[in-house]
Design a protein around this motif. Sequence first.
Motif, PDB file in Angstrom:
ATOM      1  N   LEU A 151       0.811  -1.222   0.000  1.00 14.42           N
ATOM      2  CA  LEU A 151       0.000   0.000   0.000  1.00 14.42           C
ATOM      3  C   LEU A 151       0.842   1.269   0.000  1.00 14.42           C
ATOM      4  O   LEU A 151       0.499   2.239  -0.664  1.00 14.42           O
ATOM      5  CB  LEU A 151      -0.929   0.005   1.217  1.00 14.42           C
ATOM      6  CG  LEU A 151      -2.072  -1.000   1.212  1.00 14.42           C
ATOM      7  CD1 LEU A 151      -2.795  -0.983   2.538  1.00 14.42           C
ATOM      8  CD2 LEU A 151      -3.033  -0.724   0.074  1.00 14.42           C
ATOM      9  N   THR A 152       1.915   1.282   0.757  1.00 11.38           N
ATOM     10  CA  THR A 152       2.674   2.520   0.919  1.00 11.38           C
ATOM     11  C   THR A 152       3.843   2.669  -0.048  1.00 11.38           C
ATOM     12  O   THR A 152       4.329   3.782  -0.244  1.00 11.38           O
ATOM     13  CB  THR A 152       3.212   2.634   2.359  1.00 11.38           C
ATOM     14  OG1 THR A 152       4.001   1.483   2.661  1.00 11.38           O
ATOM     15  CG2 THR A 152       2.070   2.753   3.350  1.00 11.38           C
ATOM     16  N   GLU A 153       4.288   1.603  -0.645  1.00 13.87           N
ATOM     17  CA  GLU A 153       5.446   1.679  -1.539  1.00 13.87           C
ATOM     18  C   GLU A 153       5.214   2.597  -2.744  1.00 13.87           C
ATOM     19  O   GLU A 153       6.139   3.314  -3.141  1.00 13.87           O
ATOM     20  CB  GLU A 153       5.868   0.281  -1.984  1.00 13.87           C
ATOM     21  CG  GLU A 153       7.247   0.221  -2.576  1.00 13.87           C
ATOM     22  CD  GLU A 153       8.349   0.687  -1.637  1.00 13.87           C
ATOM     23  OE1 GLU A 153       9.378   1.155  -2.144  1.00 13.87           O
ATOM     24  OE2 GLU A 153       8.190   0.595  -0.402  1.00 13.87           O
ATOM     25  N   PRO A 154       4.013   2.633  -3.362  1.00  9.48           N
ATOM     26  CA  PRO A 154       3.822   3.590  -4.468  1.00  9.48           C
ATOM     27  C   PRO A 154       3.999   5.051  -4.047  1.00  9.48           C
ATOM     28  O   PRO A 154       4.307   5.900  -4.881  1.00  9.48           O
ATOM     29  CB  PRO A 154       2.378   3.332  -4.920  1.00  9.48           C
ATOM     30  CG  PRO A 154       2.083   1.942  -4.496  1.00  9.48           C
ATOM     31  CD  PRO A 154       2.869   1.729  -3.236  1.00  9.48           C
ATOM     32  N   LEU A 155       3.824   5.357  -2.771  1.00  6.09           N
ATOM     33  CA  LEU A 155       4.018   6.720  -2.287  1.00  6.09           C
ATOM     34  C   LEU A 155       5.463   6.973  -1.866  1.00  6.09           C
ATOM     35  O   LEU A 155       5.979   8.082  -2.033  1.00  6.09           O
ATOM     36  CB  LEU A 155       3.103   6.984  -1.081  1.00  6.09           C
ATOM     37  CG  LEU A 155       1.611   6.833  -1.311  1.00  6.09           C
ATOM     38  CD1 LEU A 155       0.868   6.933   0.002  1.00  6.09           C
ATOM     39  CD2 LEU A 155       1.124   7.885  -2.290  1.00  6.09           C
ATOM     40  N   MET A 156       6.108   5.965  -1.316  1.00  7.41           N
ATOM     41  CA  MET A 156       7.440   6.156  -0.755  1.00  7.41           C
ATOM     42  C   MET A 156       8.567   5.921  -1.764  1.00  7.41           C
ATOM     43  O   MET A 156       9.629   6.527  -1.641  1.00  7.41           O
ATOM     44  CB  MET A 156       7.609   5.244   0.460  1.00  7.41           C
ATOM     45  CG  MET A 156       6.646   5.609   1.583  1.00  7.41           C
ATOM     46  SD  MET A 156       6.567   4.408   2.910  1.00  7.41           S
ATOM     47  CE  MET A 156       8.125   4.660   3.690  1.00  7.41           C
ATOM     48  N   ALA A 157       8.346   5.082  -2.764  1.00  2.99           N
ATOM     49  CA  ALA A 157       9.403   4.767  -3.736  1.00  2.99           C
ATOM     50  C   ALA A 157       9.857   5.994  -4.532  1.00  2.99           C
ATOM     51  O   ALA A 157      11.071   6.186  -4.700  1.00  2.99           O
ATOM     52  CB  ALA A 157       8.952   3.657  -4.660  1.00  2.99           C
ATOM     53  N   PRO A 158       8.943   6.858  -5.025  1.00  2.00           N
ATOM     54  CA  PRO A 158       9.427   8.047  -5.752  1.00  2.00           C
ATOM     55  C   PRO A 158      10.266   8.980  -4.866  1.00  2.00           C
ATOM     56  O   PRO A 158      11.245   9.562  -5.337  1.00  2.00           O
ATOM     57  CB  PRO A 158       8.144   8.751  -6.205  1.00  2.00           C
ATOM     58  CG  PRO A 158       7.088   7.717  -6.165  1.00  2.00           C
ATOM     59  CD  PRO A 158       7.489   6.757  -5.103  1.00  2.00           C
ATOM     60  N   ILE A 159       9.907   9.078  -3.603  1.00  2.00           N
ATOM     61  CA  ILE A 159      10.677   9.923  -2.685  1.00  2.00           C
ATOM     62  C   ILE A 159      12.046   9.298  -2.430  1.00  2.00           C
ATOM     63  O   ILE A 159      13.061   9.992  -2.365  1.00  2.00           O
ATOM     64  CB  ILE A 159       9.892  10.127  -1.371  1.00  2.00           C
ATOM     65  CG1 ILE A 159       8.625  10.923  -1.662  1.00  2.00           C
ATOM     66  CG2 ILE A 159      10.737  10.820  -0.314  1.00  2.00           C
ATOM     67  CD1 ILE A 159       7.663  11.005  -0.521  1.00  2.00           C
ATOM     68  N   ARG A 160      12.071   7.975  -2.333  1.00  2.00           N
ATOM     69  CA  ARG A 160      13.331   7.273  -2.099  1.00  2.00           C
ATOM     70  C   ARG A 160      14.289   7.425  -3.285  1.00  2.00           C
ATOM     71  O   ARG A 160      15.505   7.414  -3.104  1.00  2.00           O
ATOM     72  CB  ARG A 160      13.042   5.800  -1.835  1.00  2.00           C
ATOM     73  CG  ARG A 160      14.060   5.137  -0.960  1.00  2.00           C
ATOM     74  CD  ARG A 160      13.698   3.717  -0.592  1.00  2.00           C
ATOM     75  NE  ARG A 160      12.573   3.668   0.321  1.00  2.00           N
ATOM     76  CZ  ARG A 160      11.414   3.076   0.057  1.00  2.00           C
ATOM     77  NH1 ARG A 160      11.227   2.466  -1.096  1.00  2.00           N
ATOM     78  NH2 ARG A 160      10.442   3.071   0.941  1.00  2.00           N
ATOM     79  N   ARG A 161      13.738   7.588  -4.493  1.00  2.00           N
ATOM     80  CA  ARG A 161      14.597   7.798  -5.660  1.00  2.00           C
ATOM     81  C   ARG A 161      15.239   9.185  -5.619  1.00  2.00           C
ATOM     82  O   ARG A 161      16.359   9.367  -6.086  1.00  2.00           O
ATOM     83  CB  ARG A 161      13.796   7.631  -6.948  1.00  2.00           C
ATOM     84  CG  ARG A 161      13.554   6.193  -7.321  1.00  2.00           C
ATOM     85  CD  ARG A 161      13.028   6.054  -8.726  1.00  2.00           C
ATOM     86  NE  ARG A 161      11.690   6.574  -8.889  1.00  2.00           N
ATOM     87  CZ  ARG A 161      10.572   5.872  -8.752  1.00  2.00           C
ATOM     88  NH1 ARG A 161      10.658   4.592  -8.431  1.00  2.00           N
ATOM     89  NH2 ARG A 161       9.395   6.419  -8.941  1.00  2.00           N
ATOM     90  N   ILE A 162      14.517  10.170  -5.048  1.00  2.00           N
ATOM     91  CA  ILE A 162      15.052  11.533  -4.961  1.00  2.00           C
ATOM     92  C   ILE A 162      15.980  11.680  -3.760  1.00  2.00           C
ATOM     93  O   ILE A 162      17.069  12.243  -3.860  1.00  2.00           O
ATOM     94  CB  ILE A 162      13.893  12.561  -4.876  1.00  2.00           C
ATOM     95  CG1 ILE A 162      13.056  12.491  -6.152  1.00  2.00           C
ATOM     96  CG2 ILE A 162      14.410  13.962  -4.647  1.00  2.00           C
ATOM     97  CD1 ILE A 162      11.754  13.258  -6.068  1.00  2.00           C
TER      98      ILE A 162
END
Length: 195
Positions: A151-162
């Motif tokens: 559930l949370t990975e689609p929200l956190m993955a883009p931030i983790r890339r930055i």
Amino acid sequence: MQFLNTLSSIILELYTAVLLLRVWMQWARCDFYNPFSQFIVKITQPVIGPLRRVIPAIGPIDTASVLLAFLLILLKPIIYTWIATGQLLPPILLIESLGNLPISTALILPFSLIELFTEIGKLVFWLVIARALLSWISQGRNPVDYVLIQLTEPLMAPIRRIIPTLGGLDFSAMIVILILYALNALRYDVLGWLL
């Protein structure tokens, strides 16, 4: 009266959160056979099952669940005003989340839409917090952990890339929570413009 207001508010908010969680789980394609997923489906299926025959899904979004969550949010100030005043639809409704501010019934739809987005934000907040806490405790061995990651990975993955992890510390959960706080401040600005 205050007891009834609090009880009805808690019940409506919890069921709204469960409905929105079901929508999010379907959108994120969570593991349907996970015990947590099965619990969410079983608790909502008696109401959503008949509605889905009438209201079809739009793509990956379960429209019946979203519409029912919106209707529950729409009913919340009406029930609150009915319990407080004894009138079913007075010209002025009380909005509990704004400190019992009176609003016109003409504004109830925009307020309910804003409250729907607020409930989504609350759900995201608590799921991110739960994922962070469970990552320290269970370290991926709990079935709920797997659903929280989905559930949370689609929200956190883009931030983790930055913003990459620094020394093993992942700041993506904190950034998501800060974004939610900023959106909540924007909510109060929008509500101020409507009043």
